[in-house]
Design an enzyme around this catalytic site. Structure first.
Site, PDB file in Angstrom:
ATOM      1  N   ASP A  85       0.665  -4.940  -5.376  1.00 46.36           N
ATOM      2  CA  ASP A  85      -1.482  -5.167  -5.049  1.00 46.36           C
ATOM      3  C   ASP A  85      -2.274  -4.573  -5.527  1.00 46.36           C
ATOM      4  O   ASP A  85      -2.330  -2.951  -5.786  1.00 46.36           O
ATOM      5  CB  ASP A  85      -1.121  -5.502  -3.397  1.00 46.36           C
ATOM      6  CG  ASP A  85      -0.908  -4.415  -2.862  1.00 46.36           C
ATOM      7  OD1 ASP A  85       0.651  -2.850  -3.406  1.00 46.36           O
ATOM      8  OD2 ASP A  85      -1.129  -3.488  -1.474  1.00 46.36           O
ATOM      9  N   GLU A 143       1.421  -2.804  -0.545  1.00 50.24           N
ATOM     10  CA  GLU A 143       1.324  -1.149  -0.313  1.00 50.24           C
ATOM     11  C   GLU A 143       0.283  -0.810   0.318  1.00 50.24           C
ATOM     12  O   GLU A 143       0.515  -0.170   1.395  1.00 50.24           O
ATOM     13  CB  GLU A 143       1.841  -0.793  -1.461  1.00 50.24           C
ATOM     14  CG  GLU A 143       2.148   1.503  -1.346  1.00 50.24           C
ATOM     15  CD  GLU A 143       0.795   1.755  -1.030  1.00 50.24           C
ATOM     16  OE1 GLU A 143       0.940   2.418  -0.138  1.00 50.24           O
ATOM     17  OE2 GLU A 143      -0.101   1.796  -1.711  1.00 50.24           O
TER      18      GLU A 143
END
Length: 398
Positions: A85, A143
């Site tokens: 991400d 994350e």
């Protein structure tokens, strides 16, 4: 293909795929996506796994786990992880691979993590005849908000895994250096909310009300006593309040207040103690002001603790890649969190760091989460090789 896998052949494979890994990193850098919205990112990852003939399963909506099975028979299982991400942050640098998605930026290096693991997957797939056991490839979403690793754990994708390995690119470490340190490396992250309930009144008649704002202010101050008076000075902990909202008008006693804060610790026991203390202190301070509270907590990440043997293995493998003099085995801990800790809570392992700072290029000196963040892409080859060598070293090769 040679019947013996050598350090030279691995290095040759890494070098042969280096440009492809850089190209993948630049693609992901141009098309960053926010946590839990990595739809195009995971589509491209799956496309690359399909090209390699690596089977995979979806994990949640935007994660995936691939599997490479060694052809020498059953053996141990190792999981390699890359987070995928990006951040809600403008990309302010002027590079050909600048983000094309406004307000989104791979400013923490996850684009490089993803590309390096795909590069490692290609080599491990090619070399499957040389090892026994299984390599799992975890392409993990979210994350940055601590909502990705737990999907792999809760989905059972880490079950029967003997060891886990992950790495993070690091702009504070010179390119060509690798960090592997045992013990606690990153703090836990808990995000708490305390709702304080009082009673409205005119400020000219405060005795008729219960001041939630005053109670919240007192709670904010008193929470600092936890670290100062309830935690050993030899331990490390943070209790911080970053938000306090209360009141609707200057002449009304506030009937409600809300606090938001975080707890950071480096051990599971300290974490549990501090969280219980935050709720206890808030409750009793509120009661002393005739108010009441509700307490809620979001578990964003456990403390990240590298096991001794895997950290030593990673340091030894890293020395074969960059030379022992460029392996860092002692480094200050970070109060920043990383949910790779959730994998480490399920199986022993290590989280290494790979340098991406070019001492001659200031563009690579910016810290992570900075709008100008960039890397020396030579670090990607080291990351790729570290994934491959660590996995093969652990599984055993011919």
């Amino acid at each position: 293909m040679s019947s013996v896998l050598t350090e030279t052949s691995i290095r040759e494979d890494v070098q042969a795929g280096a440009d492809e890994v850089i190209a993948l990193r630049r693609y992901f850098h141009q098309y960053p996506e926010a946590s839990l919205k990595e739809y195009e990112t995971i589509r491209r990852i799956k496309e690359e796994l399909d090209k390699l003939g690596v089977p995979y399963e979806s994990v949640g909506e935007t994660g995936a786990i691939g599997t490479i099975t060694g052809q020498k028979g059953p053996g141990k299982t190792i999981l390699l992880r890359a987070d995928i991400d990006a951040l809600e942050l403008e990309d302010a640098k002027e590079k050909p691979y600048k983000s094309k998605n406004p307000g989104l930026h791979h400013a923490c290096g996850h684009d490089g993590h993803t590309a390096a693991l795909l590069g490692a997957a290609k080599i491990l797939k090619k070399q499957a005849a040389h090892f026994s056991g299984t390599v799992k490839l975890a392409f993990q979403q979210a994350e940055e908000i601590g909502a990705g690793a737990r999907q792999f754990v809760k989905g059972g994708f880490v079950e029967n895994t003997d060891q886990v390995f992950g790495l993070h690119l690091d702009s504070s470490v010179p390119v060509g250096s690798i960090v592997s340190v045992p013990g606690a490396r990153n703090a836990s992250c808990d995000i708490f909310k305390i709702n304080v309930q009082g009673k409205s009144a005119h400020v000219a008649q405060p005795d008729k009300g219960v001041d939630a704002l005053l109670a919240a202010a007192a709670i904010t101050v008193e929470l600092q006593s936890i670290v100062g008076r309830e935690i050993s000075p030899l331990d490390n902990a943070v209790v911080a309040v970053g938000v306090l909202n209360a009141g609707t008008r200057y002449n009304i006693v506030a009937n409600h207040a809300e606090l938001e804060g975080t707890v950071r610790t480096f051990s599971h026991d300290t974490r549990q103690f501090v969280l219980e203390a935050v709720e206890r202190v808030a409750k009793h301070v509120a009661e002393s002001h005739r108010a009441s509270i509700t307490f809620e907590n979001y578990d964003a990440a456990a403390p990240l603790i590298n096991a001794e043997e895997p950290a030593a293995r990673a340091a030894r493998v890293a020395a074969d890649i960059v030379g022992a003099e460029r392996v860092i085995t002692s480094q200050p801990k970070s109060l920043g969190a990383d949910d790779f800790a959730d994998f480490l809570a399920e199986a022993p392992g290590v989280y290494a760091r790979v340098g991406t700072r070019n001492l001659d290029d200031p563009d690579t000196w910016y810290g992570h989460h900075h709008e100008q963040f960039d890397i020396d892409e030579r670090g990607l080859a080291y990351a790729t090789e570290l994934h491959v060598r660590y996995a093969l070293d652990y599984l055993g090769t011919n």
